[in-house]
Write an enzyme that holds these catalytic residues in place. Structure first.
Site, PDB file in Angstrom:
ATOM      1  CG  ASP A   8      -0.235   0.273   2.513  1.00 53.72           C
ATOM      2  OD1 ASP A   8       0.740  -0.442   2.794  1.00 53.72           O
ATOM      3  OD2 ASP A   8      -0.647   1.184   3.263  1.00 53.72           O
TER       4      ASP A   8
ATOM      5  CG  ASP B 230       4.258  -0.290   5.088  1.00 56.27           C
ATOM      6  OD1 ASP B 230       3.533  -0.612   4.130  1.00 56.27           O
ATOM      7  OD2 ASP B 230       3.879   0.487   5.981  1.00 56.27           O
TER       8      ASP B 230
ATOM      9  CE1 TYR C   6      -4.849   2.436   4.630  1.00 56.34           C
ATOM     10  CE2 TYR C   6      -3.378   0.645   5.245  1.00 56.34           C
ATOM     11  CZ  TYR C   6      -3.625   1.808   4.541  1.00 56.34           C
ATOM     12  OH  TYR C   6      -2.644   2.352   3.757  1.00 56.34           O
TER      13      TYR C   6
ATOM     14  CD  GLU D 210       4.149   5.452   4.696  1.00 58.90           C
ATOM     15  OE1 GLU D 210       4.399   4.242   4.585  1.00 58.90           O
ATOM     16  OE2 GLU D 210       3.702   5.960   5.749  1.00 58.90           O
TER      17      GLU D 210
END
Length: 564
Positions: free
Chosen positions: A88, A91, A238, A520
């Site tokens: 995603d 990572d 999430y 990120e």
């Protein structure tokens, strides 16, 4: 995905709020308003990014050559093949909910606007299919869906290339006993939308996707439950704050569009009120909160009805109009045209960027740019203006007595006035895209690789480490923190096409790996911009020369779909 628990807990910080009129002057005052952007180049780079996020065995035509095969034993412990899919962010966990949302948005953009840049349609189809191939694998039974591979906590303890992963690759699923309606319904939406993309080019594959989509929707609806209660390890990364009703409505709308079956439309009409579709008026759109997206998608039904492609009864029309009114609340919120100030309008930075919260804020700006682009087309097709709540009615409501507050609020919501046209909505969407591309006070493109100034220290394990193709020496779990994460040098590899988290509420950006809220990038930041860039290319005339008969807009030919 962040390296700190509680990533998407609602931030307590208040966003700085500015009126729409300040957008142009603020940017110009900072000297950042630039000439027209090359949307074709931005589109090309955006599609390249998804190849950097691939998990699994990479194909021979992989363009991001500094990546290698990874996650080749995913699912082995559980006896299933879960090789493939996308990481995603920076990572190596594969989270099903944001991955499916990414594919839904990619597919929606292709369906609405095609991919006008020369040679890019095939890349868009491959980006979609890399996700849907994985979803087919992950849906191992009618009521079983594998929703996650890897553990966020152990993954964040390490900083190493995906090719060197030593962290847990345990897989997690939802099923009838442990339901997960959000992720099952979102995956159904993704596969239904993708089935439309491949229809006419690969009918067998399109049918396969639609079959899975229908099964997944039935599973999500019949066995209702929050997925983060069944897969508790996802809660820190999430979690579902809006519940699963929005995903059920969202998936039903996509299945109606993909199948033409009225049963899915009837499901939406029957459940719109109970599920919050006609009640939730929101200021953000994301992988979690889908209400604005489903409300805009439902608004497109009015265009179909006007053009004679869909029949709506009076009852159905009334519900769809209610859904549309909530879509307009979202649009008006983005454009600062709802009365009531900051309570009813999205926040802004001084230079006009939509600012919802400090962590990965550009996901909200890019999503808004896409929804407003689509809604501008709805207005144009209907020949109607944007309608926002009447300030006079709102003022009357605010001065009403407490005893009559409920009825007054309802009256204010029903009262709307013309507050703009399709062109203004589209230009606001453009302003958000242009800000991301560098028309901002920092003079920085937040889409990596575009322009001369962009983030060079993206919070991304693979991009910040030596390429596996050039350095096969094993990088240990903690070794990467010393060798790569803590290094002040620029990343060895540009994560081209990635949209990072973006600047803070004062338009200030810190290019440092440790500033993960800003540096990120996530797949769902870039996905909505594929459609936006395609639309802007078309209206600006940035179309490549064609050597043969042009394809119909959005049409996928067998040649384009080949070699997938």
């Amino acid at each position: 995905m962040s390296d700190v628990s509680g990533r998407f807990v609602l931030a307590a910080a208040a966003a700085v709020f500015f009126a729409t009129a300040s957008l142009a002057s603020a940017v110009a005052g900072a000297g950042a308003a630039a000439a027209a952007h090359d949307y074709g180049d931005a589109l090309h780079k955006s599609l390249l990014y998804f190849e950097a996020q691939r998990s699994g065995r990479l194909p021979y035509n992989q363009r991001v050559r500094w990546r290698g095969h990874s996650g080749l034993t995913d699912g082995l412990e559980q006896g299933v093949d879960l090789v493939g899919g996308y990481y995603d962010a920076g990572d190596h966990v594969k989270f099903g909910l944001p991955m499916a949302f990414t594919v839904t948005l990619l597919s929606w953009g292709v369906l609405e606007y095609g991919v006008p840049a020369a040679g890019e349609l095939g890349h868009a189809l491959r980006a979609i299919k890399w996700g849907t191939d994985y979803f087919v694998k992950a849906h191992t039974a009618p009521t079983e869906l594998w929703t996650q591979v890897g553990d966020g906590d152990s993954d964040h303890y390490c900083w190493q290339r995906p090719e060197d992963m030593t962290t847990s690759r345990r897989a997690y699923k939802v099923d009838a006993e442990n339901p997960g309606s959000e992720v099952a319904a979102e995956t159904a939406a993704a596969m239904a939308a993708a089935s439309l993309v491949f229809r006419g080019a690969d009918d067998h594959y399109a049918h396969l996707l639609l079959h899975h989509a229908q099964q997944l929707f039935e599973f999500a609806d019949k066995y209702r439950g929050r997925y983060d209660e069944s897969v508790e390890v996802v809660k820190n990364y999430y979690p579902s704050s809006s519940g699963y009703y929005d995903e059920l409505l969202w998936a039903a709308l996509w299945l109606h569009r993909a199948t033409g079956r009225r049963s899915y439309l009837e499901y939406v009409i029957a459940n719109a009120e109970e599920f919050g579709g006609t009640g939730w008026a929101v200021k953000e759109f994301s992988w979690d909160i889908k209400y604005a997206g489903l409300q805009v998608l439902a608004s497109e039904l009015l265009v179909e009805a006007k053009e004679g492609r869909l029949r709506l009864s009076e009852e159905e029309l009334a519900v769809v109009e209610q859904l549309r009114s909530k879509a307009e609340y979202y649009v008006c919120s983005c454009m600062n045209r709802n009365p009531g100030g900051a309570d009813h309008n999205a926040g802004r930075t001084p230079a006009g960027l939509l600012f919802i919260r400090p962590w990965n804020n550009l996901q909200y700006a890019s999503g808004a740019a896409f929804l407003l682009t689509v809604y501008s087309d709805v207005l144009s097709s209907l020949g109607e203006p944007l309608r926002c709540p009447d300030p006079t009615a709102a003022a009357a409501n605010s001065s009403s007595s407490a005893a009559n507050s409920s009825s007054s609020a309802s009256a204010a919501a029903d009262a709307a006035v013309a507050a703009g046209d399709a062109g203004e909505v589209l230009e606001f969407a453009r302003s958000q895209a242009d800000y991301i591309l560098g028309s901002n006070p920092m003079g920085t493109s937040y889409l990596v690789g575009y322009g001369g100034a962009y983030p060079r220290r993206v919070h991304h394990r693979a991009a910040s480490s030596a390429s596996y193709s050039h350095d096969r020496d094993f990088i240990g779990c903690l070794q990467g923190f010393d060798s790569w994460y803590s290094a002040r040098a620029e990343n060895p590899h540009d994560l081209v096409g990635a949209v990072v988290g973006g600047p803070n509420g004062d338009d200030v950006f810190t290019d440092h790996r440790g500033a993960y809220m800003q540096t990120e990038a996530c797949t769902y930041n870039t996905a909505p911009l594929v459609g936006v860039f395609s639309k802007l290319m078309q209206i600006d005339g940035q179309l490549p020369p064609r050597k043969r008969r042009p394809e119909a807009e959005g049409e996928v030919t067998e040649a384009a779909a080949g070699d997938l």
